[in-house]
Design a protein around this motif. Structure first.
Motif, PDB file in Angstrom:
ATOM      1  N   UNK A 239       8.848  -0.066   0.645  1.00  0.00           N
ATOM      2  CA  UNK A 239       7.481   0.415   0.862  1.00  0.00           C
ATOM      3  C   UNK A 239       6.636  -0.495   1.733  1.00  0.00           C
ATOM      4  N   UNK A 240       7.141  -1.658   2.081  1.00  0.00           N
ATOM      5  CA  UNK A 240       6.361  -2.562   2.908  1.00  0.00           C
ATOM      6  C   UNK A 240       5.716  -3.668   2.097  1.00  0.00           C
ATOM      7  N   UNK A 241       5.262  -4.723   2.789  1.00  0.00           N
ATOM      8  CA  UNK A 241       4.746  -5.923   2.116  1.00  0.00           C
ATOM      9  C   UNK A 241       3.367  -5.722   1.495  1.00  0.00           C
TER      10      UNK A 241
ATOM     11  N   UNK B  19       2.600   2.066 -10.093  1.00  0.00           N
ATOM     12  CA  UNK B  19       1.617   3.041 -10.574  1.00  0.00           C
ATOM     13  C   UNK B  19       1.707   4.350  -9.833  1.00  0.00           C
ATOM     14  N   UNK B  20       1.371   4.387  -8.551  1.00  0.00           N
ATOM     15  CA  UNK B  20       1.395   5.652  -7.816  1.00  0.00           C
ATOM     16  C   UNK B  20       2.814   6.108  -7.488  1.00  0.00           C
ATOM     17  N   UNK B  21       2.932   7.385  -7.177  1.00  0.00           N
ATOM     18  CA  UNK B  21       4.151   7.898  -6.547  1.00  0.00           C
ATOM     19  C   UNK B  21       4.012   7.711  -5.047  1.00  0.00           C
ATOM     20  N   UNK B  22       5.026   7.159  -4.415  1.00  0.00           N
ATOM     21  CA  UNK B  22       5.031   6.931  -2.980  1.00  0.00           C
ATOM     22  C   UNK B  22       6.061   7.847  -2.321  1.00  0.00           C
ATOM     23  N   UNK B  23       5.898   8.048  -1.032  1.00  0.00           N
ATOM     24  CA  UNK B  23       6.896   8.750  -0.234  1.00  0.00           C
ATOM     25  C   UNK B  23       7.391   7.805   0.849  1.00  0.00           C
ATOM     26  N   UNK B  24       8.704   7.709   0.994  1.00  0.00           N
ATOM     27  CA  UNK B  24       9.296   6.822   1.994  1.00  0.00           C
ATOM     28  C   UNK B  24      10.320   7.591   2.806  1.00  0.00           C
ATOM     29  N   UNK B  25      10.585   7.092   3.995  1.00  0.00           N
ATOM     30  CA  UNK B  25      11.628   7.664   4.848  1.00  0.00           C
ATOM     31  C   UNK B  25      12.515   6.533   5.336  1.00  0.00           C
ATOM     32  N   UNK B  26      13.802   6.703   5.154  1.00  0.00           N
ATOM     33  CA  UNK B  26      14.740   5.654   5.541  1.00  0.00           C
ATOM     34  C   UNK B  26      16.117   6.264   5.763  1.00  0.00           C
ATOM     35  N   UNK B  27      16.799   5.781   6.743  1.00  0.00           N
ATOM     36  CA  UNK B  27      18.146   6.251   7.071  1.00  0.00           C
ATOM     37  C   UNK B  27      18.181   7.764   7.248  1.00  0.00           C
ATOM     38  N   UNK B  28      17.106   8.310   7.791  1.00  0.00           N
ATOM     39  CA  UNK B  28      17.048   9.742   8.036  1.00  0.00           C
ATOM     40  C   UNK B  28      16.752  10.575   6.807  1.00  0.00           C
ATOM     41  N   UNK B  29      16.434   9.923   5.679  1.00  0.00           N
ATOM     42  CA  UNK B  29      16.156  10.632   4.437  1.00  0.00           C
ATOM     43  C   UNK B  29      14.709  10.389   4.010  1.00  0.00           C
ATOM     44  N   UNK B  30      14.076  11.409   3.489  1.00  0.00           N
ATOM     45  CA  UNK B  30      12.742  11.267   2.899  1.00  0.00           C
ATOM     46  C   UNK B  30      12.864  11.431   1.398  1.00  0.00           C
ATOM     47  N   UNK B  31      12.192  10.558   0.646  1.00  0.00           N
ATOM     48  CA  UNK B  31      12.324  10.591  -0.810  1.00  0.00           C
ATOM     49  C   UNK B  31      11.078   9.991  -1.454  1.00  0.00           C
TER      50      UNK B  31
ATOM     51  N   UNK C 290       2.840  -6.308  -5.853  1.00  0.00           N
ATOM     52  CA  UNK C 290       3.436  -5.407  -6.834  1.00  0.00           C
ATOM     53  C   UNK C 290       2.355  -4.657  -7.608  1.00  0.00           C
ATOM     54  N   UNK C 291       1.218  -5.297  -7.808  1.00  0.00           N
ATOM     55  CA  UNK C 291       0.129  -4.647  -8.539  1.00  0.00           C
ATOM     56  C   UNK C 291      -0.422  -3.437  -7.783  1.00  0.00           C
ATOM     57  N   UNK C 292      -0.203  -3.374  -6.478  1.00  0.00           N
ATOM     58  CA  UNK C 292      -0.613  -2.219  -5.676  1.00  0.00           C
ATOM     59  C   UNK C 292       0.486  -1.158  -5.668  1.00  0.00           C
ATOM     60  N   UNK C 293       1.729  -1.598  -5.651  1.00  0.00           N
ATOM     61  CA  UNK C 293       2.854  -0.666  -5.513  1.00  0.00           C
ATOM     62  C   UNK C 293       3.205   0.025  -6.819  1.00  0.00           C
TER      63      UNK C 293
END
Length: 215
Positions: free
Chosen positions: A153-155, A163-175, A158-161
C-alpha cells in the motif's frame, strides 16, 4: 478450457517454486550469510484470500507451514473472529500463505523477534511475490505487519493503514487489502487502545469482504 488453464497455473506455480528454491541473490549480494528459501507459499491457485507476512521463521525451510506456532494461534483467532472456519488458515484451499521475503532474515539485533528484512532484500524478492499474485489472482489480501502493509500500500504508518479497506493493483491484478498488525508476540502495537480499535475495525472489514466474495 478452465481445467486446462488451472493445470497451466499449477505448472507455473511449480516452476516458481523451483526458482525460489534455487535463489541465492541475497547471499551473492552480501545481504544474507546463508540462503534457505521457503520454496513457495502454502495453498493452491484456487485460494481467493492471500495472507502476506513479513518473512519465514527460522525453521520455515525445514517445516514450510507458515504460522504454525504461537503467531499462528493468534492469527487463527483473528480469522475466526472475522467469520472464517477454525481450520481456514491451513486447509490448503481457502487461503494462500506467503511472505514479502522468502528466507529467514535472522534474529533481531535487539534480541527480540526476527530482524526486519532490508529494503534490498525486499527488492530482490519482489518478483516472486508479484508472480504469486499474478498466478493466484486473489480477490482479498491480508497484510500482516508494517512491512507487508507498506509493500502493498505504500509507505504510511501502520496506524493509518490498519482499519480501512484498501484497493491495490499489482502484477496486473486488482484486489482489496486489509492490513493488520503482525500476530507475533513480540509486537506491542495492540497495547495502544486506539490501535486495538483500528484492529477491530479491520477485522470487521475482513468479515464484510468474506461475505461479499464468498471466501
Amino acid at each position: 478450457m478452465e481445467i486446462m488453464m488451472a493445470r497451466s497455473t499449477r505448472v507455473e506455480l511449480d516452476l516458481l517454486e523451483k526458482r525460489i528454491g534455487g535463489c541465492r541473490h541475497c547471499v551473492e549480494g552480501g545481504l544474507l550469510a546463508e540462503a534457505n528459501p521457503v520454496r513457495r507459499g502454502r495453498g493452491t491457485d484456487r485460494a481467493r484470500l492471500m495472507i502476506v507476512g513479513q518473512a519465514p521463521g527460522a525453521t520455515g525451510h525445514l517445516h514450510p507451514k507458515p504460522f504454525s506456532g504461537a503467531a499462528g494461534r493468534t492469527l487463527r483467532g483473528w480469522l475466526v473472529s472475522a467469520g472464517f472456519p477454525e481450520d481456514a488458515l491451513h486447509d490448503g484451499e481457502r487461503v494462500f500463505l506467503t511472505s514479502v521475503t522468502k528466507c529467514f532474515p535472522g534474529p533481531s539485533i535487539a534480541g527480540k523477534g526476527d530482524r526486519l528484512p532490508s529494503p534490498a532484500e525486499v527488492r530482490l524478492c519482489r518478483p516472486y511475490l508479484d508472480e504469486e499474485i499474478r498466478l493466484v489472482q486473489p480477490v482479498v489480501v491480508l497484510a500482516l505487519g508494517r512491512l507487508a502493509a507498506t509493500e502493498l500500500l505504500g509507505p504510511q504508518p501502520l496506524s493509518v493503514l490498519v482499519g480501512p479497506e484498501h484497493t491495490a493493483e499489482r502484477a496486473g491484478q486488482e484486489f482489496s487489502v486489509v492490513a493488520l498488525s503482525h500476530p507475533s508476540g513480540v509486537s506491542r502495537w495492540l497495547n495502544d487502545p486506539a490501535n486495538r480499535a483500528k484492529h477491530h475495525e479491520a477485522l470487521e472489514k475482513l468479515s464484510v469482504l468474506r461475505v461479499r466474495h464468498g471466501l
